[in-house]
Design an enzyme around this catalytic site. Sequence first.
Site, PDB file in Angstrom:
ATOM      1  N   ARG A 267       9.828   2.348   1.509  1.00 28.57           N
ATOM      2  CA  ARG A 267       8.998   1.992   2.661  1.00 28.57           C
ATOM      3  C   ARG A 267       9.657   0.916   3.525  1.00 28.57           C
ATOM      4  O   ARG A 267       9.412   0.859   4.732  1.00 28.57           O
ATOM      5  CB  ARG A 267       7.639   1.472   2.177  1.00 28.57           C
ATOM      6  CG  ARG A 267       6.849   2.461   1.347  1.00 28.57           C
ATOM      7  CD  ARG A 267       5.785   3.122   2.202  1.00 28.57           C
ATOM      8  NE  ARG A 267       4.968   4.040   1.453  1.00 28.57           N
ATOM      9  CZ  ARG A 267       3.732   3.765   1.030  1.00 28.57           C
ATOM     10  NH1 ARG A 267       3.190   2.580   1.260  1.00 28.57           N
ATOM     11  NH2 ARG A 267       3.041   4.675   0.388  1.00 28.57           N
TER      12      ARG A 267
ATOM     13  N   ASP B 277      -9.777  -1.370   9.509  1.00 24.91           N
ATOM     14  CA  ASP B 277      -8.628  -1.281   8.616  1.00 24.91           C
ATOM     15  C   ASP B 277      -7.829  -2.563   8.790  1.00 24.91           C
ATOM     16  O   ASP B 277      -7.964  -3.285   9.777  1.00 24.91           O
ATOM     17  CB  ASP B 277      -7.757  -0.060   8.953  1.00 24.91           C
ATOM     18  CG  ASP B 277      -6.860   0.357   7.791  1.00 24.91           C
ATOM     19  OD1 ASP B 277      -7.213   1.314   7.074  1.00 24.91           O
ATOM     20  OD2 ASP B 277      -5.818  -0.289   7.584  1.00 24.91           O
TER      21      ASP B 277
HETATM   22  C1  LIG Z   1      -5.565   5.713   1.347  1.00 22.41           C
HETATM   23  S1  LIG Z   1      -6.198   5.072   2.849  1.00 22.41           S
HETATM   24  C2  LIG Z   1      -7.895   5.532   2.749  1.00 22.41           C
HETATM   25  C3  LIG Z   1      -8.396   6.119   4.040  1.00 22.41           C
HETATM   26  C4  LIG Z   1      -9.821   6.667   3.994  1.00 22.41           C
HETATM   27  N1  LIG Z   1     -10.761   5.660   3.593  1.00 22.41           N
HETATM   28  C5  LIG Z   1      -9.899   7.873   3.074  1.00 22.41           C
HETATM   29  O1  LIG Z   1     -10.443   7.767   1.984  1.00 22.41           O
HETATM   30  O2  LIG Z   1      -9.412   8.935   3.470  1.00 22.41           O
HETATM   31  C6  LIG Z   1      -6.226   3.326   2.431  1.00 22.41           C
HETATM   32  C7  LIG Z   1      -6.382   2.432   3.646  1.00 22.41           C
HETATM   33  O3  LIG Z   1      -6.698   1.122   3.172  1.00 22.41           O
HETATM   34  C8  LIG Z   1      -6.145   0.191   4.066  1.00 22.41           C
HETATM   35  N2  LIG Z   1      -6.073  -1.137   3.396  1.00 22.41           N
HETATM   36  C9  LIG Z   1      -5.249  -1.523   2.401  1.00 22.41           C
HETATM   37  N3  LIG Z   1      -5.475  -2.806   2.082  1.00 22.41           N
HETATM   38  C10 LIG Z   1      -6.474  -3.238   2.892  1.00 22.41           C
HETATM   39  C11 LIG Z   1      -7.146  -4.474   3.043  1.00 22.41           C
HETATM   40  N4  LIG Z   1      -6.837  -5.553   2.316  1.00 22.41           N
HETATM   41  N5  LIG Z   1      -8.112  -4.561   3.986  1.00 22.41           N
HETATM   42  C12 LIG Z   1      -8.443  -3.491   4.751  1.00 22.41           C
HETATM   43  N6  LIG Z   1      -7.844  -2.294   4.660  1.00 22.41           N
HETATM   44  C13 LIG Z   1      -6.859  -2.163   3.735  1.00 22.41           C
HETATM   45  C14 LIG Z   1      -4.784   0.776   4.402  1.00 22.41           C
HETATM   46  O4  LIG Z   1      -4.268   0.260   5.606  1.00 22.41           O
HETATM   47  C15 LIG Z   1      -5.096   2.271   4.460  1.00 22.41           C
HETATM   48  O5  LIG Z   1      -5.308   2.705   5.783  1.00 22.41           O
END
Ligand SMILES: C[S@@+](CC[C@H](N)C(=O)[O-])C[C@H]1O[C@@H](n2cnc3c(N)ncnc32)[C@H](O)[C@@H]1O
Length: 279
Positions: free
Chosen positions: A40, A149
């Site tokens: 990454r 996000d």
């Molecule tokens: C795997 S995606 C999930 C997307 C959606 N909720 C789904 O289930 O399809 C995880 C998301 O969590 C966000 N994320 C990770 N750490 C985070 C944090 N500390 N606060 C807010 N968002 C976070 C990432 O940027 C990413 O877009």
Amino acid sequence: MTTCTDDALSKADFDFLAKLVLDQSAIVLEASKSYLLESRLNPVARQHDFGSIAELTDALRKPNSRKLEQAVVDAMTTNETSFYRDIHPFDLLRKQILPELIEKRFKERRLTIWSNACSSGQEVYSIAMMIREHFPQLADWDIRLRATDLSSEILERAEKGIFNQTEVNRGLPMQLLMKYFHRDGVHWRINDEIRSMVKFDSVNLIERWPATLMSVDVVFLRNVLIYFTPDTKREILAKVRQRIRDDGCLFLGGSENTMNLTNEFERDQVDRTVYYRPI
Ligand SMILES: C[S@@+](CC[C@H](N)C(=O)[O-])C[C@H]1O[C@@H](n2cnc3c(N)ncnc32)[C@H](O)[C@@H]1O
């Protein structure tokens, strides 16, 4: 452009980067994930004209590297998502949760649904289309669809509502594609009516949450707790409890649950769909 060499990452650099990501996002990177970090961060190093991840890490050790830190954290988030992902929560929302809430909120005529860790927006746009398709009676309600996000890069994408062919092929029924999207070059753009139903904001789950995200009826918090330690999951679920209404509803991802994390939510299940009610 500088060529980025892929020399193995030193332990000191891995530890430094893993701590940076943990401190800023709560995402845990085990030592076994060093390949992930390298794959990454090589593009980030190249984009910023560093010859290697070691050079990138040196630059991060210097003061005033906020933008670079953010690029590293953005790169380490996993943004996997799709329209109507795992379908069951959306079916339950349509068949049971929303009809119940519509009855209960009949006088207020207001509903707030929060797609937390929304990634590129497919989750919240799926909900918006569902409301337009199946709940014409909500047309004059105050429907607040909030999507948040941590990653500013992914939020920018989500807000544009532009998706490539592979993304619209995943989970989005053809009839909804035809009705709510139009072609934009090789991409598909969601129409303004659906896009304007959603308000996107940057919210880091481990930092302060905006005061505007209160009294939420339905929280989607899916496929994000998996990246955190049990203590961080506990803190986040406690904060969700403060923000969700007593008769609201919480959806977690298929591999997530509240076991040993909180007793402020109780698990409920309809057919194959698990969801959580505040206690
Ligand atoms: C795997 S995606 C999930 C997307 C959606 N909720 C789904 O289930 O399809 C995880 C998301 O969590 C966000 N994320 C990770 N750490 C985070 C944090 N500390 N606060 C807010 N968002 C976070 C990432 O940027 C990413 O877009």
